[in-house]
Each structure stands twice: as C-alpha cells, then as structure tokens.
Write a protein that holds these residues in place. Structure first.
Motif, PDB file in Angstrom:
ATOM      1  N   LEU A  33      11.164 126.748  -5.977  1.00  0.00           N
ATOM      2  CA  LEU A  33      10.905 126.090  -4.892  1.00  0.00           C
ATOM      3  C   LEU A  33      11.368 127.174  -3.954  1.00  0.00           C
ATOM      4  O   LEU A  33      10.637 127.534  -2.792  1.00  0.00           O
ATOM      5  CB  LEU A  33      10.797 124.819  -4.214  1.00  0.00           C
ATOM      6  N   GLY A  34      12.726 126.864  -3.826  1.00  0.00           N
ATOM      7  CA  GLY A  34      13.927 128.075  -2.976  1.00  0.00           C
ATOM      8  C   GLY A  34      13.176 129.775  -3.172  1.00  0.00           C
ATOM      9  O   GLY A  34      12.737 130.385  -2.046  1.00  0.00           O
ATOM     10  N   VAL A  35      12.551 129.438  -4.046  1.00  0.00           N
ATOM     11  CA  VAL A  35      12.383 131.322  -4.361  1.00  0.00           C
ATOM     12  C   VAL A  35      11.005 131.720  -2.936  1.00  0.00           C
ATOM     13  O   VAL A  35      10.512 132.341  -2.692  1.00  0.00           O
ATOM     14  CB  VAL A  35      12.169 131.837  -5.724  1.00  0.00           C
ATOM     15  N   ALA A  36       9.954 130.401  -4.052  1.00  0.00           N
ATOM     16  CA  ALA A  36       8.953 130.701  -3.411  1.00  0.00           C
ATOM     17  C   ALA A  36       9.240 130.344  -1.463  1.00  0.00           C
ATOM     18  O   ALA A  36       8.192 131.102  -1.009  1.00  0.00           O
ATOM     19  CB  ALA A  36       7.994 129.394  -3.617  1.00  0.00           C
ATOM     20  N   PHE A  37      10.053 129.700  -1.239  1.00  0.00           N
ATOM     21  CA  PHE A  37      10.257 129.974   0.566  1.00  0.00           C
ATOM     22  C   PHE A  37      10.230 130.927   0.559  1.00  0.00           C
ATOM     23  O   PHE A  37       9.800 131.121   2.332  1.00  0.00           O
ATOM     24  CB  PHE A  37      10.963 128.452   0.748  1.00  0.00           C
ATOM     25  N   GLN A  38      11.000 131.379  -0.129  1.00  0.00           N
ATOM     26  CA  GLN A  38      11.934 132.989   0.302  1.00  0.00           C
ATOM     27  C   GLN A  38      10.144 133.740   0.602  1.00  0.00           C
ATOM     28  O   GLN A  38      10.671 134.727   1.471  1.00  0.00           O
ATOM     29  CB  GLN A  38      13.192 132.877  -0.162  1.00  0.00           C
ATOM     30  N   LEU A  39       9.934 133.944  -1.167  1.00  0.00           N
ATOM     31  CA  LEU A  39       8.944 134.937  -1.546  1.00  0.00           C
ATOM     32  C   LEU A  39       7.678 134.407   0.196  1.00  0.00           C
ATOM     33  O   LEU A  39       7.694 135.661   0.781  1.00  0.00           O
ATOM     34  CB  LEU A  39       8.058 135.222  -2.413  1.00  0.00           C
ATOM     35  N   THR A  40       7.563 133.395   0.873  1.00  0.00           N
ATOM     36  CA  THR A  40       6.026 133.450   1.938  1.00  0.00           C
ATOM     37  C   THR A  40       7.682 133.697   3.199  1.00  0.00           C
ATOM     38  O   THR A  40       7.001 134.690   4.028  1.00  0.00           O
ATOM     39  CB  THR A  40       6.178 132.105   2.298  1.00  0.00           C
ATOM     40  N   ASN A  41       8.535 133.595   3.042  1.00  0.00           N
ATOM     41  CA  ASN A  41       8.869 134.439   4.425  1.00  0.00           C
ATOM     42  C   ASN A  41       9.204 135.820   4.478  1.00  0.00           C
ATOM     43  O   ASN A  41       8.933 136.402   5.596  1.00  0.00           O
ATOM     44  CB  ASN A  41      10.820 133.587   4.333  1.00  0.00           C
ATOM     45  N   PHE A  42       9.407 136.303   3.314  1.00  0.00           N
ATOM     46  CA  PHE A  42       9.344 138.158   3.080  1.00  0.00           C
ATOM     47  C   PHE A  42       8.112 138.341   3.435  1.00  0.00           C
ATOM     48  O   PHE A  42       8.142 139.289   4.042  1.00  0.00           O
ATOM     49  CB  PHE A  42       9.331 138.446   1.426  1.00  0.00           C
TER      50      PHE A  42
ATOM     51  N   HIS B  94       1.273 136.530  -6.074  1.00  0.00           N
ATOM     52  CA  HIS B  94       2.553 136.221  -7.032  1.00  0.00           C
ATOM     53  C   HIS B  94       3.728 135.054  -6.153  1.00  0.00           C
ATOM     54  O   HIS B  94       4.084 134.014  -6.752  1.00  0.00           O
ATOM     55  CB  HIS B  94       3.544 137.214  -6.721  1.00  0.00           C
ATOM     56  N   ASN B  95       3.138 135.340  -5.008  1.00  0.00           N
ATOM     57  CA  ASN B  95       4.296 134.083  -4.392  1.00  0.00           C
ATOM     58  C   ASN B  95       3.309 132.565  -4.741  1.00  0.00           C
ATOM     59  O   ASN B  95       4.223 131.938  -5.019  1.00  0.00           O
ATOM     60  CB  ASN B  95       4.050 134.331  -2.625  1.00  0.00           C
ATOM     61  N   ARG B  96       2.123 132.774  -4.557  1.00  0.00           N
ATOM     62  CA  ARG B  96       1.220 131.989  -5.103  1.00  0.00           C
ATOM     63  C   ARG B  96       1.396 130.718  -6.739  1.00  0.00           C
ATOM     64  O   ARG B  96       1.767 129.930  -6.819  1.00  0.00           O
ATOM     65  CB  ARG B  96      -0.105 131.088  -4.754  1.00  0.00           C
ATOM     66  N   ALA B  97       2.228 131.687  -7.663  1.00  0.00           N
ATOM     67  CA  ALA B  97       2.134 131.546  -8.694  1.00  0.00           C
ATOM     68  C   ALA B  97       3.415 130.881  -9.111  1.00  0.00           C
ATOM     69  O   ALA B  97       3.665 130.099  -9.114  1.00  0.00           O
ATOM     70  CB  ALA B  97       2.081 132.836  -9.906  1.00  0.00           C
ATOM     71  N   VAL B  98       4.064 131.511  -7.633  1.00  0.00           N
ATOM     72  CA  VAL B  98       6.073 130.763  -8.123  1.00  0.00           C
ATOM     73  C   VAL B  98       5.239 129.250  -7.451  1.00  0.00           C
ATOM     74  O   VAL B  98       6.218 128.317  -8.106  1.00  0.00           O
ATOM     75  CB  VAL B  98       6.949 131.445  -7.428  1.00  0.00           C
ATOM     76  N   TYR B  99       4.844 128.844  -6.512  1.00  0.00           N
ATOM     77  CA  TYR B  99       4.342 127.872  -5.917  1.00  0.00           C
ATOM     78  C   TYR B  99       4.204 126.582  -6.716  1.00  0.00           C
ATOM     79  O   TYR B  99       4.502 125.667  -7.690  1.00  0.00           O
ATOM     80  CB  TYR B  99       3.875 127.762  -4.736  1.00  0.00           C
ATOM     81  N   ARG B 100       3.107 127.831  -7.719  1.00  0.00           N
ATOM     82  CA  ARG B 100       2.727 126.544  -8.881  1.00  0.00           C
ATOM     83  C   ARG B 100       4.319 126.153  -9.700  1.00  0.00           C
ATOM     84  O   ARG B 100       3.904 125.192 -10.929  1.00  0.00           O
ATOM     85  CB  ARG B 100       1.354 127.116  -9.379  1.00  0.00           C
ATOM     86  N   ASP B 101       5.388 126.678 -10.188  1.00  0.00           N
ATOM     87  CA  ASP B 101       5.899 127.046 -11.359  1.00  0.00           C
ATOM     88  C   ASP B 101       6.498 125.483 -10.985  1.00  0.00           C
ATOM     89  O   ASP B 101       7.432 124.823 -11.819  1.00  0.00           O
ATOM     90  CB  ASP B 101       7.018 128.570 -11.356  1.00  0.00           C
ATOM     91  N   ALA B 102       6.788 125.764  -9.228  1.00  0.00           N
ATOM     92  CA  ALA B 102       7.823 124.759  -8.915  1.00  0.00           C
ATOM     93  C   ALA B 102       7.100 123.463  -8.537  1.00  0.00           C
ATOM     94  O   ALA B 102       7.845 122.014  -7.869  1.00  0.00           O
ATOM     95  CB  ALA B 102       7.897 125.779  -7.605  1.00  0.00           C
ATOM     96  N   LEU B 103       5.673 123.129  -8.277  1.00  0.00           N
ATOM     97  CA  LEU B 103       4.994 122.105  -8.168  1.00  0.00           C
ATOM     98  C   LEU B 103       5.165 121.087  -8.978  1.00  0.00           C
ATOM     99  O   LEU B 103       5.849 119.689  -8.211  1.00  0.00           O
ATOM    100  CB  LEU B 103       3.602 122.393  -8.248  1.00  0.00           C
ATOM    101  N   PRO B 104       5.805 121.109  -9.765  1.00  0.00           N
ATOM    102  CA  PRO B 104       5.550 119.873 -10.804  1.00  0.00           C
ATOM    103  C   PRO B 104       6.928 119.198 -10.902  1.00  0.00           C
ATOM    104  O   PRO B 104       7.368 117.616 -11.114  1.00  0.00           O
ATOM    105  CB  PRO B 104       6.141 120.804 -12.615  1.00  0.00           C
ATOM    106  N   GLY B 105       7.771 120.081 -10.287  1.00  0.00           N
ATOM    107  CA  GLY B 105       9.819 119.084  -9.567  1.00  0.00           C
ATOM    108  C   GLY B 105       9.601 118.238  -8.674  1.00  0.00           C
ATOM    109  O   GLY B 105      10.953 117.527  -8.682  1.00  0.00           O
ATOM    110  N   ILE B 106       8.216 118.530  -7.810  1.00  0.00           N
ATOM    111  CA  ILE B 106       8.450 116.844  -6.947  1.00  0.00           C
ATOM    112  C   ILE B 106       8.154 115.794  -7.646  1.00  0.00           C
ATOM    113  O   ILE B 106       9.226 114.811  -7.047  1.00  0.00           O
ATOM    114  CB  ILE B 106       6.928 117.577  -6.076  1.00  0.00           C
ATOM    115  N   ALA B 107       7.186 115.663  -8.564  1.00  0.00           N
ATOM    116  CA  ALA B 107       7.385 113.895  -9.015  1.00  0.00           C
ATOM    117  C   ALA B 107       8.754 114.139  -9.525  1.00  0.00           C
ATOM    118  O   ALA B 107       8.893 113.025 -10.250  1.00  0.00           O
ATOM    119  CB  ALA B 107       6.065 114.349 -10.199  1.00  0.00           C
ATOM    120  N   MET B 108       9.344 115.258 -10.143  1.00  0.00           N
ATOM    121  CA  MET B 108      10.779 114.741 -10.708  1.00  0.00           C
ATOM    122  C   MET B 108      12.032 114.336  -9.148  1.00  0.00           C
ATOM    123  O   MET B 108      13.044 113.504 -10.388  1.00  0.00           O
ATOM    124  CB  MET B 108      11.061 116.062 -11.254  1.00  0.00           C
ATOM    125  N   LEU B 109      11.246 114.231  -8.531  1.00  0.00           N
ATOM    126  CA  LEU B 109      12.545 114.084  -7.927  1.00  0.00           C
ATOM    127  C   LEU B 109      12.172 112.220  -7.619  1.00  0.00           C
ATOM    128  O   LEU B 109      11.544 111.570  -7.750  1.00  0.00           O
ATOM    129  CB  LEU B 109      12.631 114.012  -6.709  1.00  0.00           C
TER     130      LEU B 109
END
Length: 337
Positions: free
Chosen positions: A175-184, A237-252
């Motif tokens: 998720l940190g990477v996804a946010f920064q790719l969006t910034n880029f 590419h950025n959207r694919a990283v968001y998809r990788d990050a998404l399952p982590g929300i339920a782990m919080l």
C-alpha cells in the motif's frame, strides 16, 4: 494537535506535546488525504501517525522544496544532520533539538517500530539528490522500498493487526508503494522540473518515447499520444499494486480499518481523476473532486463510529496495536472498497 489527542495518548511533557503539535501541523498543511484519514483513527493513535508523517515530510522538504535556494550539497548536509539527530533520538545518546525527531523517537519507543525502516527511508531520500531516472521497474522498486514500502511498515504497529503482524506486512508495504506510484504519476511534471523522472526508461521505450520527449511536452504544453500510452500503462501497473495491497485492510485492527480504507479509496481515486482528465499530468495536476472526497470521508466516519461502538461492546483481547497488548482472535474477512 488537539489537547484531547495528546491526553488520550498520555503525552504529558510540554516539549514533547509541542513536538507532536508541529508534526500535526505538517500533516494538516501538506498531507490532505492522509490528514483526513488520520482523523478517523482512535484519538490515542493519531499523534503517532502525525509523528511518522511529520518526519517523512520534513525529510522530503529538505530534498524537494522548490522554493528553497539550497544547493544539492547543502541539502545533503541537512539530511546528514537530520540523520544524526535521528540516531541520537532513537538511541538516546545525545541532545535532540529537532521537534519532528523528538516526536518520532517517542512514537518509535511506544510502538516498538523497527529502526531500520527510518535508515532505509533516509537512504532513498539521499538518492534523490543524485539520481534523476531509473532504467527499470526493478530499479524503481529498490528505491521505493526505502521511500514508500517502509512507510507502510512503520504504520503497521500503530494501526494494529488481528493476526500476526508479519502476515499483514507485505500488504502494508504494497500500500505504501501504491500510494507513491500514484504520486509519481500525478506529479510527473513537477518531478521533471526537479530533474527527476520516476517512470522507468523501459516503460517509455516500450511505447516509442524517451525522457527528452517528456521534457519537450512539459516545456511546450504539446501532447503526444505515445506519452498518453505510457501514462495509461503506468496507471494500470499502479492499480495492480493496489489490488495486492487490498487484502491487508481486513488484517488490521477493526478500529483502524476505516482510516486506511478511506486513504485507499481517495488515493486510488486520483488514478480515476487522471484518467478522466485525459492523462494531462505533464501539464496540470489531477485531483479528486471535492464532492467525491466528502462522500468518501462521510462513509469513513460512519464506519469509524460503528467500529468504535463494536469495539466497546466486545469484551476480551484487543488487536496488536502496541507491543504490550494481547492479540485479537477475530477472523479475517475481505474488506470491501
């Protein structure tokens, strides 16, 4: 920093309260999305998030402040001075005068955050002073480990998890990477003005353009469909990283999920805004419409209130938010977006 937040976090020392307040000011001024999302956290966890953001923002300003007349050498020395203060603060080996380091050091001790995340972050910041481009996504990924992935890993002890932290860590880093790719992608024009391009050369070459063509478009305001193709591919590419990050929300920890879900929806929504604006990011910044931000924020608030009420009604162990707290045993479920 509100008195309520500091009191809830048991921050009583006047100098430390002022340091946390400084970090909150940086977050409110520069991190609109992050600041909005942070307000959905339980009050006692907000100061820690402000401290983490404040440190990252302070270091980034040393490197990237376009209004500063500092030379690259002066910026490098300022980063070294910041790192020396960080070392003193984390190890308690000397006097710390920088407010963001005071707040950060306190947060690191309270939540047991790995010191290596901060040294890795500063290493990436230093590279921004000398590296202006990247050949491949692999090279960008190595840079983003320090500049983005570790931000998610720093946050994880504060947010808490419902299972072993190491299981959530890859998603937090993603998720940190996804946010920064969006910034880029959003800031590609501004970064060119700073002499940097984070879109890898291999991506540009695959669509028949090079960095000089990007600079030409930025300089003249002219469009090139091949550049649009590059930007569209970067967004995919950025959207694919968001998809990788998404399952982590339920782990919080459930009380932290509304904060991160809101940041997820708003930040990934920047990609929608970029697409809607015809990928014109070399010439203007794309933003999420205010009405959309308000709707997402209201949804997040409703979720946050419901999570806190459920937390108060549920007896037993709580999520792993602080090292001294036992772990929650609630089942992990996929978090809708």
């Amino acid at each position: 920093m509100t008195v309520r937040e500091l009191d809830a976090a048991a921050v009583h020392d006047p100098a430390l309260r002022a340091a946390y307040a400084r970090c909150r000011t940086l977050n409110a001024r520069h991190g609109r999305t992050y600041f909005l999302a942070t307000r959905l956290l339980p009050v006692d966890r907000r100061p820690a998030v402000h401290a983490l953001y404040g440190f990252a923002r302070h270091a980034d300003d040393i490197v990237d402040d376009l209004d500063s007349t500092a030379s690259p050498g002066e910026r490098a020395r300022a980063l070294l001075a910041l790192e020396a203060q960080l070392e003193s603060g984390l190890r308690r080996t000397g006097a710390v005068t920088e407010p963001v380091i005071l707040a950060l050091s306190d947060t690191v001790r309270r939540y047991g955050i790995d010191h290596r995340h901060f040294t890795d972050f500063l290493a990436s910041m230093r590279s921004d002073l000398t590296v202006g481009g990247y050949a491949s996504y692999d090279e960008v990924g190595r840079y983003m480990h320090g500049s983005a992935a570790v931000i998610g890993l720093q946050m994880l002890p504060v947010l808490g998890t419902v299972g072993p932290r190491e299981e959530a860590a890859p998603h937090a880093a993603a998720l940190g990477v996804a946010f920064q790719l969006t910034n880029f992608l959003r800031d590609v024009g501004e970064d060119l003005d700073r002499g940097r391009l984070y879109l890898p050369a291999e991506l540009l070459a695959a669509h028949g353009v090079d960095r000089e063509r990007f600079e030409w478009s930025r300089r003249t305001g002219a469009r090139d469909t091949r550049i649009t193709d590059v930007l569209r591919a970067a967004a995919a590419h950025n959207r694919a990283v968001y998809r990788d990050a998404l399952p982590g929300i339920a782990m919080l920890d459930p009380v932290s999920r509304p904060c991160i879900r809101t940041a997820f929806v708003l930040y990934s929504g920047i990609l929608d805004a970029i697409e809607a604006d015809g990928y014109a990011v070399l010439h203007r910044r794309s933003v999420v419409p205010r009405r959309r931000r308000a709707v997402v924020a209201l949804d997040g608030l409703v979720r946050a209130v419901a999570a806190r009420r459920a937390h108060r009604r549920t007896p037993g162990p709580v999520a792993e938010a602080r090292p001294s707290r036992p772990r929650v045993t609630a089942p992990v479920q996929k978090e809708p977006v």
